[in-house]
Design a protein around this motif. Structure first.
Motif, PDB file in Angstrom:
ATOM      1  N   ASN A   4      -0.085  -7.762  -6.976  1.00 53.79           N
ATOM      2  CA  ASN A   4      -0.911  -6.842  -7.613  1.00 53.79           C
ATOM      3  C   ASN A   4      -0.501  -5.068  -8.099  1.00 53.79           C
ATOM      4  OD1 ASN A   4      -2.964  -8.705  -7.803  1.00 53.79           O
ATOM      5  ND2 ASN A   4      -3.380  -8.452  -5.469  1.00 53.79           N
ATOM      6  N   HIS A   5       0.580  -4.452  -8.270  1.00 55.78           N
ATOM      7  CA  HIS A   5       0.889  -3.584  -8.725  1.00 55.78           C
ATOM      8  C   HIS A   5       0.110  -2.669  -9.881  1.00 55.78           C
ATOM      9  CE1 HIS A   5       3.750  -5.857  -6.679  1.00 55.78           C
ATOM     10  NE2 HIS A   5       3.622  -4.389  -6.078  1.00 55.78           N
ATOM     11  N   ASN A  35       0.569  -0.744   0.199  1.00 51.89           N
ATOM     12  CA  ASN A  35       0.068   0.097  -0.047  1.00 51.89           C
ATOM     13  C   ASN A  35       0.514   1.840   0.436  1.00 51.89           C
ATOM     14  OD1 ASN A  35      -2.047  -1.021  -0.167  1.00 51.89           O
ATOM     15  ND2 ASN A  35      -2.423  -1.999   2.104  1.00 51.89           N
ATOM     16  N   PHE A  36       1.896   1.366  -0.912  1.00 50.17           N
ATOM     17  CA  PHE A  36       2.431   2.393  -1.019  1.00 50.17           C
ATOM     18  C   PHE A  36       2.505   2.962  -2.095  1.00 50.17           C
ATOM     19  CE2 PHE A  36       4.789   1.184   2.753  1.00 50.17           C
ATOM     20  CZ  PHE A  36       5.065   1.737   3.712  1.00 50.17           C
ATOM     21  N   SER A  37       2.914   4.034  -2.738  1.00 46.83           N
ATOM     22  CA  SER A  37       3.748   4.805  -3.923  1.00 46.83           C
ATOM     23  C   SER A  37       4.703   3.600  -4.463  1.00 46.83           C
ATOM     24  CB  SER A  37       3.499   5.742  -4.167  1.00 46.83           C
ATOM     25  OG  SER A  37       4.535   6.093  -3.486  1.00 46.83           O
ATOM     26  N   VAL A  90       1.686   0.692  -5.691  1.00 47.20           N
ATOM     27  CA  VAL A  90       1.376   1.250  -7.558  1.00 47.20           C
ATOM     28  C   VAL A  90       2.776   0.935  -8.106  1.00 47.20           C
ATOM     29  CG1 VAL A  90       1.990   3.528  -8.938  1.00 47.20           C
ATOM     30  CG2 VAL A  90       1.031   3.673  -6.740  1.00 47.20           C
ATOM     31  N   TYR A  91       3.998   1.011  -8.428  1.00 45.84           N
ATOM     32  CA  TYR A  91       5.090  -0.038  -8.235  1.00 45.84           C
ATOM     33  C   TYR A  91       5.519  -0.891  -7.494  1.00 45.84           C
ATOM     34  CZ  TYR A  91       6.370   3.268 -12.363  1.00 45.84           C
ATOM     35  OH  TYR A  91       6.008   3.821 -13.642  1.00 45.84           O
ATOM     36  N   GLY A  92       6.224  -1.496  -7.725  1.00 41.81           N
ATOM     37  CA  GLY A  92       6.407  -2.608  -6.396  1.00 41.81           C
ATOM     38  C   GLY A  92       8.226  -2.187  -6.239  1.00 41.81           C
ATOM     39  N   SER A 106      12.426 -15.470  -7.954  1.00 41.75           N
ATOM     40  CA  SER A 106      10.982 -14.730  -7.635  1.00 41.75           C
ATOM     41  C   SER A 106       9.965 -15.349  -8.406  1.00 41.75           C
ATOM     42  CB  SER A 106      11.711 -13.485  -7.692  1.00 41.75           C
ATOM     43  OG  SER A 106      12.717 -12.788  -6.529  1.00 41.75           O
ATOM     44  N   THR A 107       8.698 -14.835  -7.358  1.00 42.77           N
ATOM     45  CA  THR A 107       7.249 -15.249  -8.282  1.00 42.77           C
ATOM     46  C   THR A 107       6.279 -14.312  -7.577  1.00 42.77           C
ATOM     47  OG1 THR A 107       6.944 -17.401  -6.681  1.00 42.77           O
ATOM     48  CG2 THR A 107       5.294 -15.869  -7.288  1.00 42.77           C
ATOM     49  N   PHE A 108       6.170 -14.506  -9.381  1.00 35.85           N
ATOM     50  CA  PHE A 108       4.847 -12.743  -9.199  1.00 35.85           C
ATOM     51  C   PHE A 108       3.714 -12.812 -10.202  1.00 35.85           C
ATOM     52  CE2 PHE A 108       9.862 -11.881 -10.591  1.00 35.85           C
ATOM     53  CZ  PHE A 108       9.912 -10.687 -10.837  1.00 35.85           C
ATOM     54  N   GLU A 109       2.700 -12.794  -9.079  1.00 39.22           N
ATOM     55  CA  GLU A 109       1.440 -12.946  -8.533  1.00 39.22           C
ATOM     56  C   GLU A 109       0.720 -11.997 -10.104  1.00 39.22           C
ATOM     57  OE1 GLU A 109      -0.103 -13.407  -5.234  1.00 39.22           O
ATOM     58  OE2 GLU A 109       1.965 -15.130  -4.702  1.00 39.22           O
ATOM     59  N   PRO A 110      -0.472 -12.206 -10.361  1.00 39.20           N
ATOM     60  CA  PRO A 110      -1.277 -11.764 -11.777  1.00 39.20           C
ATOM     61  C   PRO A 110      -1.642  -9.989 -11.187  1.00 39.20           C
ATOM     62  CG  PRO A 110      -2.438 -14.331 -11.737  1.00 39.20           C
ATOM     63  CD  PRO A 110      -1.220 -13.943  -9.907  1.00 39.20           C
ATOM     64  N   SER A 111      -1.791  -9.513 -12.078  1.00 36.66           N
ATOM     65  CA  SER A 111      -2.245  -8.014 -11.859  1.00 36.66           C
ATOM     66  C   SER A 111      -1.541  -6.524 -11.853  1.00 36.66           C
ATOM     67  CB  SER A 111      -3.499  -7.615 -10.527  1.00 36.66           C
ATOM     68  OG  SER A 111      -4.590  -9.300 -10.669  1.00 36.66           O
TER      69      SER A 111
END
Length: 815
Positions: A598-599, A556-558, A579-581, A617-622
């Motif tokens: 979810n970014h 929950n950060f920019s 917003v960005y990971g 590393s793992t990147f999930e949808p969205s």
């Protein structure tokens, strides 16, 4: 000189659980206000402090330590109080930072009608900072009042959530920002006193480094350190005042009456703390609104309890018998031995006989059966009307200033006594909030008796227990410092030297950010979370080289991570709903064993950096794109699992050089799984690409498993299955003379890949644009031999593809 943030951090470290005297702080306070004087007296030094329509303040007797105040907001109104303690009016300069502490109680009958403001600091140097006027260079000002809000979780019918309501230079709207506190801590329980502390530190003029902190009962509930209260030309401004503002709503007025009770206000340059309020004397009084008065009664020796010999219970809801009332009054008034023994005929078997005789000898009781009055009726319950008569006979009160105070006692023989009690503040009534009735025939409970006697006799509060020593957390082996749940992470970081290893205990650290020093390692336990609460701020950032961040959940950060320094390591992080990971420009950043989800934009975006790497590393949808590399040199993307981004899986562009993308599994990207786009010198090998191009339509390159826009790429040993297109080479334009020829796919080698049911394969570029590019040794599986293969924009079947010189060593099979 402006105080440094280090002072704040050290104060937080040594005082998070430090208890001080409840009525005083750490020394050299600006103001200690116990509210022991009448409101018209203590408000004399306050701006706009006149008691009246803007300051509806009365005194009450059952505060945390003696008297306190009640601030009332009537139905149809906004104002309960509006006074300002202005430092300049006291001959003080406006400080750069301020700590404050007050106790607040919302009565048990408090109704959560809506939101409003309660006291906090301010700099009202112009019309801004209030009333929907945003601060500006021409209209400087700020405020950070407290906010109460029943609509915010976890407020309930019996609790109210609190936070800050802040006017500052970077607010998005004309009205202030509502910043609610940690929901596990930042609530007020109705009917009980809560200790609220706050801290504000001004920013360096023009720089976003101002601080707000808040605590409830000495537990950290809020921390944020990127406020801009002061503009670049506001060096002479600071904390102008403490705004004792109790105000309902923004536009709407209070639908019904509201009361707020305050005690023990302290303003200080140092953190004050809460002290310790004694635990209830009896085990069954903690939920009673009369608990403070019951404790006063016990401290005065007027009651011992209701279950001898243990006497650990008070039985607050039990009715008071006339015999027990005699004992209460005898002890309270220290009545002498009776002149007449055995005054009544019906108390010979009562344990209260001696007290009853003392009461009769002192003229407080005459009996229960006039005109004979030879009986006392010791087991009969005392009514509220009788209680008024007993008290007015036993205690000298001033004559009543208001007669016929209540509408339901006109036929009562006790009306005069009731008016005396009401005028003296001993009774308020029996039907809050209207309180126009007294209920003279209702029985008196033991708890109500405690309040009658406490108010009537002005009984003191029990002494505060001895102060415990400061809490010193245990540092785990292998670490230099620890952050216990509820502490400021940044305060601990700032207290440690470069290179220190810092451990964060499990807990949700809301509104907090992390800015490590050079070579510091910050390690989170499982369950350690920093939560930006949706504010447009940075999660983990800083310009100190060599930092290592491990095992922390960032949400929950920019920008979950904003890395500008060199040599950072991010390991085992869970980065989601930002917003960005990660947004990085620093060289030698390594990300390993982390999870992204979810970014709004890219999960990872790296610009202009050298030797970036993300492993395992793992990147999930969205997320829009899992990994985007702009103008990087020597980046490595190795061994990752990428699922369902709404853009690309891995996208390297804008003259990205020597990129290596190997052994990744990339599935269900909306656009290409891997895109070498205006890049040079890339290696794409050993990847598995399945089902990519889910959003592609007629642009077959836009849904490829692998697409190459640009020269000098080596694409080998990848498995490309069920994508919108397979492996394709495209050109951005006919220009062969761009920087490094980055617009055309020349010198591209595509070899030893496996392509299964993945649309078109090949190149739309002209022979000149794709000079020295070749497909060789690849294996293809399609249901039919159709025009799958494209060269120079012309579709071919398998034989035509080989006849054109492509994949002469490759193979084609059908299932």
């Amino acid at each position: 000189m402006r105080k440094s943030i280090l002072c704040l951090c050290l104060a937080v470290l040594i005082a998070p659980l430090l208890a001080t005297d409840v009525a005083r702080g750490a020394g050299s306070e600006y103001l200690v206000e116990p509210f022991s004087s009448a409101p018209t007296v203590w408000t004399e030094g306050w701006f706009d402090g006149a008691v009246g329509p803007r300051n509806r303040i009365t005194q009450i007797s059952d505060g945390v330590s003696g008297k306190a105040i009640n601030v009332s907001v009537p139905a149809g109104s906004h104002f309960g109080s509006a006074a300002l303690y202005r430092f300049g009016d006291q001959g003080l300069g406006d400080p750069d930072e301020l700590y404050y502490r007050y106790f607040i109680r919302l009565p048990a009958s408090f109704k959560n009608y809506g939101s409003g403001k309660i006291p906090g600091p301010a700099g009202l140097y112009s019309a801004s900072g209030r009333n929907g006027i945003k601060p500006s260079n021409s209209n400087p000002g700020w405020s950070a009042r407290m906010q109460f809000s029943p609509s915010t979780s976890p407020a309930t019918a019996n609790t109210t959530a609190i936070g800050f309501y802040v006017y500052h230079r970077n607010q998005a709207k004309a009205t202030g920002d509502t910043l609610m506190w940690d929901p596990s801590v930042g609530v007020l329980k109705h009917g009980a006193w809560s200790c609220v502390e706050g801290h504000v530190s001004m920013n360096t003029p023009g720089v976003r480094n101002g601080v707000l902190e808040g605590w409830v009962d000495e537990k950290l509930a809020f921390y944020q350190d990127d406020f801009q209260f002061l503009g670049s030309a506001d060096a002479a401004l600071g904390v102008q005042s403490f705004w004792f503002d109790t105000y309902y709503g923004g536009n709407g007025t209070a639908p019904g009456p509201l009361n707020f009770q305050f005690d023990e206000l302290v303003l200080s340059p140092d953190r004050v703390g809460c002290g310790e309020v004694a635990a209830p004397r009896f085990s069954d009084t903690g939920g009673s609104v009369h608990v403070a008065n019951i404790d006063r009664l016990a401290y005065a020796g007027i009651t011992y309890g209701c279950n001898p010999p243990t006497n650990d219970r008070f039985c607050p809801d039990a009715p008071v018998s006339r015999g027990a009332m005699a004992a209460f009054l005898t002890r309270a008034l220290k009545l002498p031995a009776p002149d007449i023994v055995d005054r009544f005929v019906d108390d010979n078997d009562s344990v209260f006989e001696d007290a009853i005789d003392r009461l009769a000898s002192s003229g407080v009781t005459f009996g229960c059966n006039p005109p004979t009055n030879d009986r006392f009726c010791p087991d009969r319950a005392v009514t509220r009307g009788q209680m008024a008569a007993f008290l007015t006979r036993a205690i000298t009160f001033p004559p009543p200033g208001i007669k016929d105070r209540f509408i339901d006692d006109d036929d009562s023989v006790f009306e005069s006594a009731i008016d005396w009690l009401a005028s003296s503040g001993v009774t308020l009534g029996c039907n809050p909030p209207a309180n126009d009735r007294y209920c003279p025939d209702a029985p008196v409970s033991r708890a109500q008796m405690a309040t009658f006697l406490t108010r009537g006799l002005s009984l003191p509060a029990p002494p505060i227990p001895p102060v415990d020593p400061p809490f010193v957390p245990v540092v785990p082996n292998g670490y230099d410092a620890v952050v216990p749940a509820g502490w400021s992470i940044q305060a601990v970081i700032n207290s440690q030297p470069e290179g220190a290893d810092i451990f964060i205990e499990p807990g949700v650290y809301q509104y907090q950010s992390i800015i490590p020093k050079r070579n510091q390692s910050v390690v989170g336990a499982s369950g350690a979370v920093i939560d930006g609460m949706g504010l447009l701020k940075l999660g983990v950032s800083g310009d100190a080289a060599g930092a290592s961040i491990r095992g922390i959940e960032v949400r929950n950060f920019s920008r979950g991570f904003a890395v500008t320094a060199t040599g950072w390591t991010i390991d085992g992080a869970y980065v989601h709903d930002n917003v960005y990971g990660v947004e990085a420009t620093g060289d030698n950043l390594t990300i390993t064993n982390s999870r992204f989800a979810n970014h709004d934009l890219e999960a990872i975006r790296v610009t202009g950096a050298t030797n970036f790497a993300v492993y395992d590393s793992t990147f999930e949808p969205s997320s829009k794109t899992a990994v985007r590399l702009d103008g990087t040199v020597g980046a490595v993307v190795d061994g990752n699992t990428i699922t369902g981004p709404t853009g690309y899986g891995v996208w390297f562009t804008d003259a990205a050089l020597q990129t290596t993308v190997i052994d990744n599994v990339i599935t269900d990207s909306a656009r290409p799984g891997i895109a070498h786009d205006r890049a040079y010198g890339s290696t794409i090998s050993g990847n598995t690409l399945i089902g990519n191009g889910t959003a592609a339509t007629t642009a077959w390159w836009d849904g490829a498993g692998i697409v190459v826009f640009g020269p000098d790429a080596h694409v080998s040993a990848n498995t490309v299955t069920a994508n919108h297109a397979g492996i394709v080479l495209f050109t951005h334009s006919s220009d062969l003379d761009g920087p490094l020829g980055l617009y055309t796919p020349k010198s591209v080698l595509v070899e030893n890949n496996v392509v299964v049911e993945s649309g078109f394969v090949g190149s739309n570029a002209s022979a000149a644009q794709a000079v020295n590019s070749v497909f060789q040794g690849n294996t293809y599986t399609y249901g039919v031999d159709a025009l799958r293969w494209v060269w120079a924009g012309i579709g071919r079947n398998w034989a035509g593809w080989q006849a054109n010189g492509q994949d002469t060593t490759g193979s084609f099979t059908t299932p």
